[in-house]
Scaffold this motif. Structure first.
Motif, PDB file in Angstrom:
ATOM      1  N   ILE A  65      10.455 -22.781   7.334  1.00 40.87           N
ATOM      2  CA  ILE A  65      11.801 -23.101   7.955  1.00 40.87           C
ATOM      3  C   ILE A  65      11.503 -22.948   9.625  1.00 40.87           C
ATOM      4  N   ILE A  66      10.887 -22.048   9.880  1.00 39.42           N
ATOM      5  CA  ILE A  66      10.884 -21.707  11.214  1.00 39.42           C
ATOM      6  C   ILE A  66       9.853 -22.715  11.998  1.00 39.42           C
ATOM      7  N   LYS A  67       8.802 -23.095  11.092  1.00 39.45           N
ATOM      8  CA  LYS A  67       7.846 -24.108  11.672  1.00 39.45           C
ATOM      9  C   LYS A  67       8.676 -25.580  11.970  1.00 39.45           C
ATOM     10  N   ARG A  68       9.144 -25.833  10.832  1.00 42.07           N
ATOM     11  CA  ARG A  68       9.885 -27.028  10.851  1.00 42.07           C
ATOM     12  C   ARG A  68      11.052 -27.207  11.946  1.00 42.07           C
ATOM     13  N   THR A  69      11.775 -25.981  12.031  1.00 44.64           N
ATOM     14  CA  THR A  69      12.799 -26.194  13.031  1.00 44.64           C
ATOM     15  C   THR A  69      12.272 -26.107  14.395  1.00 44.64           C
TER      16      THR A  69
END
Length: 258
Positions: A65-69
């Motif tokens: 989620i961090i990476k995509r955000t």
């Protein structure tokens, strides 16, 4: 760019209407492998960055989620990390080459790519005791993610009431737009502060206390029953909500002054 900034840019002629349309295009929800639906457009729409509630998520899910955000926005807040995941997420952030802001006694992290510019409003943050600092720092990270300058003072509760006056004087002189007050036990500090200044106050009852009324119940009841006007209250230990409300108030105030 947030919605307000986009509209200002169109008005000043810095960007065209077509460019603004692209920036405002509705690509707001993005699903990540069936795990989570990220509100990518929240920052543009509301000024609030994506916030990941990590307490019930697995480490790999949080990383995805961090990476995509961060592919779509400049910052992300990871709230309520497990102790075992806290340092691992910091290490992961280094691998992504993003910076990290931490909070004292807090399990929440702010990850960001470009430096955060404090061009928004000003928020004061107070705690009654040192046990309330973690919740207050969670609120601070949200406010800073929303470009607000924060003036903080911790451990100024009613047990030593003389401690509150110098910092309140400073906050008034700094012309803060909102004050967050985190307090446990009987939660009296929030009411006290709201009787002394003409500034919106947001009370955070914290889960600090003994016996009957423990876990923030007494502080919550006290703040909700406050006879002082100008005090609003969020849920127990909810620094995230308090930070979002305070920063929205402060940033709207700045817009009115422009």
């Amino acid at each position: 760019m947030e919605t307000y900034e986009i509209l200002k840019a169109v008005k000043s002629g810095k960007i065209s209407v077509n460019d603004a349309k692209k920036l405002l295009s509705l690509y707001s929800i993005e699903e990540i492998e069936g795990i989570a639906k990220i509100d990518i457009n929240r920052r543009k729409r509301r000024g609030i960055p994506e916030i990941i509630f990590a307490e019930t998520k697995e480490l790999d899910e949080i990383k995805k989620i961090i990476k995509r955000t961060l592919e779509k926005s400049n910052s992300v807040i990871v709230s309520r990390l497990k102790k075992t995941d806290y340092s691992k997420i910091q290490t992961f952030a280094k691998k992504l080459k993003v910076k990290v802001k931490t909070g004292k006694k807090s399990s929440t992290l702010l990850l960001f790519k470009k430096p955060i510019k404090f061009q928004g409003g000003k928020v004061g943050i107070l705690t009654a005791g040192t046990s309330d600092i973690g919740v207050a720092e969670e609120a601070r990270l949200v406010c800073e993610a929303m470009n607000c300058k924060c003036i903080t003072s911790y451990d100024v509760g009613v047990a030593g009431i003389q401690r509150i006056f110098p910092i309140l004087k400073e906050m008034v002189e700094e012309d803060v737009d909102c004050i967050i007050v985190a307090a446990g036990m009987e939660g009296a500090l929030a009411t006290l502060v709201s009787t002394l200044v003409d500034i919106p106050i947001i009370g955070i009852p914290t889960s600090v206390g003994y016996g009957y009324g423990e876990k923030g119940i007494a502080a919550l009841a006290s703040m909700l029953q406050s006879c002082s006007l100008g005090l609003s209250v969020v849920n127990i230990d909810n620094g995230i909500a308090a930070g979002g409300i305070a920063a929205n108030i402060a940033n709207r105030t700045i817009r009115k002054k422009e």
